[in-house]
Write a protein that holds these residues in place. Structure first.
Motif, PDB file in Angstrom:
ATOM      1  N   ASN A 162     -20.852  21.574   1.642  1.00  0.00           N
ATOM      2  CA  ASN A 162     -21.354  20.766   0.347  1.00  0.00           C
ATOM      3  C   ASN A 162     -21.533  21.800  -0.893  1.00  0.00           C
ATOM      4  O   ASN A 162     -22.309  21.749  -1.816  1.00  0.00           O
ATOM      5  CB  ASN A 162     -22.646  19.972   0.643  1.00  0.00           C
ATOM      6  N   TYR A 201     -27.192  22.642  12.499  1.00  0.00           N
ATOM      7  CA  TYR A 201     -27.741  22.160  11.249  1.00  0.00           C
ATOM      8  C   TYR A 201     -26.879  21.117  10.580  1.00  0.00           C
ATOM      9  O   TYR A 201     -27.418  19.821  10.241  1.00  0.00           O
ATOM     10  CB  TYR A 201     -27.662  23.156  10.214  1.00  0.00           C
ATOM     11  N   GLU A 202     -25.565  21.060  11.085  1.00  0.00           N
ATOM     12  CA  GLU A 202     -24.585  20.156  10.561  1.00  0.00           C
ATOM     13  C   GLU A 202     -24.634  18.857  11.439  1.00  0.00           C
ATOM     14  O   GLU A 202     -24.346  17.500  11.194  1.00  0.00           O
ATOM     15  CB  GLU A 202     -23.350  20.791  10.720  1.00  0.00           C
ATOM     16  N   GLN A 213     -25.449  26.902  12.333  1.00  0.00           N
ATOM     17  CA  GLN A 213     -24.779  25.980  11.433  1.00  0.00           C
ATOM     18  C   GLN A 213     -24.431  24.757  12.178  1.00  0.00           C
ATOM     19  O   GLN A 213     -24.378  23.748  11.569  1.00  0.00           O
ATOM     20  CB  GLN A 213     -23.421  26.610  11.163  1.00  0.00           C
ATOM     21  N   ARG A 214     -24.015  24.755  13.471  1.00  0.00           N
ATOM     22  CA  ARG A 214     -23.508  23.565  14.248  1.00  0.00           C
ATOM     23  C   ARG A 214     -24.831  22.846  14.434  1.00  0.00           C
ATOM     24  O   ARG A 214     -24.771  21.484  14.320  1.00  0.00           O
ATOM     25  CB  ARG A 214     -22.853  24.022  15.664  1.00  0.00           C
ATOM     26  N   LEU A 216     -21.194  26.269   3.526  1.00  0.00           N
ATOM     27  CA  LEU A 216     -21.285  24.766   3.942  1.00  0.00           C
ATOM     28  C   LEU A 216     -20.132  24.021   3.112  1.00  0.00           C
ATOM     29  O   LEU A 216     -19.729  24.451   2.173  1.00  0.00           O
ATOM     30  CB  LEU A 216     -22.544  24.513   4.072  1.00  0.00           C
ATOM     31  N   LYS A 270     -31.116  16.800   7.925  1.00  0.00           N
ATOM     32  CA  LYS A 270     -30.494  18.246   7.953  1.00  0.00           C
ATOM     33  C   LYS A 270     -31.552  19.242   7.693  1.00  0.00           C
ATOM     34  O   LYS A 270     -32.117  19.433   6.477  1.00  0.00           O
ATOM     35  CB  LYS A 270     -29.196  18.522   7.107  1.00  0.00           C
TER      36      LYS A 270
END
Length: 439
Positions: A115, A60-61, A57-58, A113, A66
């Motif tokens: 969004n 990806y963000e 996740q880190r 996430l 992305k």
């Protein structure tokens, strides 16, 4: 329908019980260990999966553009419903998905996430973990089998010791039942450990002592009564001799003589029961002795000497046994009466209805009434005295009927009494060597 009894020994019952308890405990513990290990490994896999997903996740963000990495997916349509509900609540979580077709489960991890998308990751349960579980299961099976076999061995050991003690106690009790009242069950079982077997032995020994005291008391009373009756009966017989001739006088003399014989027989039984009688031994030719004595007792008896043998025995007691057996055959059987001498074995047979079943089953018993087919008269003291005199000689006296099993009603096979004289004479103390008789 009659159920057949299943006979098993104490040793195997204890072994089966210990093995069953051991198997139950082993299976229960194996299941608990297996499930605990599997749950622990799955929990560890879920934690590792969540750490990977948070790292992904880190990444990806922080990346542009992305893109999901390390096998993660955005809004995976195969996301389990349980995780989907958590995502709607804006919560992250893990889930272990089992497959109906078997195989290793899938370990899922998902995070919402900012969004509104869902980032998820799932991989099968590690092959290494599955191999560890298989090894653990194999070790548990081996351990359970070892526990069961170890329990069986322990049961055989413990049960065998208990079984041996019980068998020794039963053998000693059997000797007591055969008349060897000097045997002590507690001494026979021995051992250092004290258990319920010793309590049983003490109870049997106490019962034996009580019975011996009662039997001895009854023997003394019987002997005292017979001894006290001897004098008046002798006087009655003497007085009967002084009566004038006639039928009443004959009846009185006959009954007085019968009473005197009965008193003498009772005294003889009492002496035999006291185990104080000792044989006065002489070397005799058995066939010649039996033939001569039988001719004197009853000339009509057929005597046949198959094989002559010299024996060391008490002639007076042997003659007493022969006389009682011949008298019993004449009183309860039918002619011809046959006496056969073969080595050290003497057989006396009549051709009557045979011995009563009670005598064949339990042996001679004083004052017992025989079966109706033997004139309804008891075999009384004659066979009891014969058996007692045989014991003094160290011999064995057996009884059987000549009619084969299943013979038609009324078959006249006859009664057979067999006297087995020992190979060795009794000692001066009245004890006898171990004698093996043929079947």
């Amino acid at each position: 329908m009659k159920r057949l009894p299943l006979r098993t020994g104490v040793r195997w019952k204890i072994s089966v019980a210990i093995a069953a308890v051991g198997a139950l405990i082993a299976v229960t513990l194996s299941l608990v260990v297996h499930n605990s290990a599997r749950v622990s490994m799955l929990d560890n896999a879920r934690e590792v999966q969540m750490e990977r997903l948070l790292f992904a996740q880190r990444m990806y963000e922080g990346s542009k553009p992305k893109e999901p990495r390390f096998g993660t997916k955005i809004n995976d349509p195969m996301l389990p419903r349980q995780l989907d509900r958590l995502m709607r609540d804006n919560r992250r979580g893990t889930y272990v998905q089992e497959h109906s077709h078997g195989g290793p489960p899938d370990v899922w991890a998902a995070v919402p996430l900012a969004n509104g998308d869902v980032l998820s990751l799932h991989i099968p349960f590690a092959d290494r973990s599955a191999a560890i579980m298989k090894d653990l299961d194999r070790a548990l099976v081996i351990g359970s089998v070892s526990v069961v076999f170890g329990g069986c061995a322990l049961g055989v050991l413990i049960g065998g010791q208990l079984s041996r003690r019980l068998r020794k106690a039963a053998a000693a009790a059997g000797k007591v039942a055969q008349g060897n009242t000097g045997v002590r069950v507690r001494d026979a079982i021995g051992g250092v450990v004290r258990d319920e077997t010793d309590e049983l032995a003490r109870a049997v020994d106490g019962l034996t002592d009580a019975l011996n005291e009662r039997i001895e008391a009854e023997r003394r009373v019987t002997a005292d009564i017979a001894h006290e009756l001897r004098t008046p009966v002798t006087g009655l017989l003497t007085a009967a001799e002084l009566l004038p001739p006639g039928r009443p006088t004959e009846l009185v003399r006959d009954r007085a003589q019968a009473m005197r014989t009965l008193v003498e027989d009772v005294l003889e039984v009492a002496r035999l029961d006291s185990a104080s009688e000792r044989a006065e031994l002489q070397e005799v030719a058995l066939g010649e002795f039996v033939e001569r004595r039988v001719r004197t007792l009853d000339p009509d008896v057929v005597v046949r000497v198959v094989h002559e043998s010299w024996v060391n025995t008490d002639p007076r007691r042997l003659e007493r046994i022969l006389g009682n057996l011949l008298a019993n055959a004449a009183k309860h059987g039918s002619k011809p009466v046959e006496v056969t001498v073969e080595g050290r074995v003497v057989r006396v047979r009549d051709h009557g209805p045979g011995f009563p079943e009670a005598l064949l089953r339990e042996g001679p018993s004083r004052f017992r009434t025989g079966a109706s087919d033997r004139a309804g008269q008891g075999h009384g003291l004659g066979l009891t005295i014969a058996a007692g005199q045989a014991r003094v000689l160290g011999a064995r006296l057996t009884f059987r009927n000549a009619a084969p099993s299943g013979a038609p009603a009324g078959a006249q096979g006859g009664a057979i009494a067999v006297l087995w004289l020992p190979d060795h004479a009794p000692t001066n103390t009245g004890s006898f060597p171990m004698i093996r008789f043929p079947d």
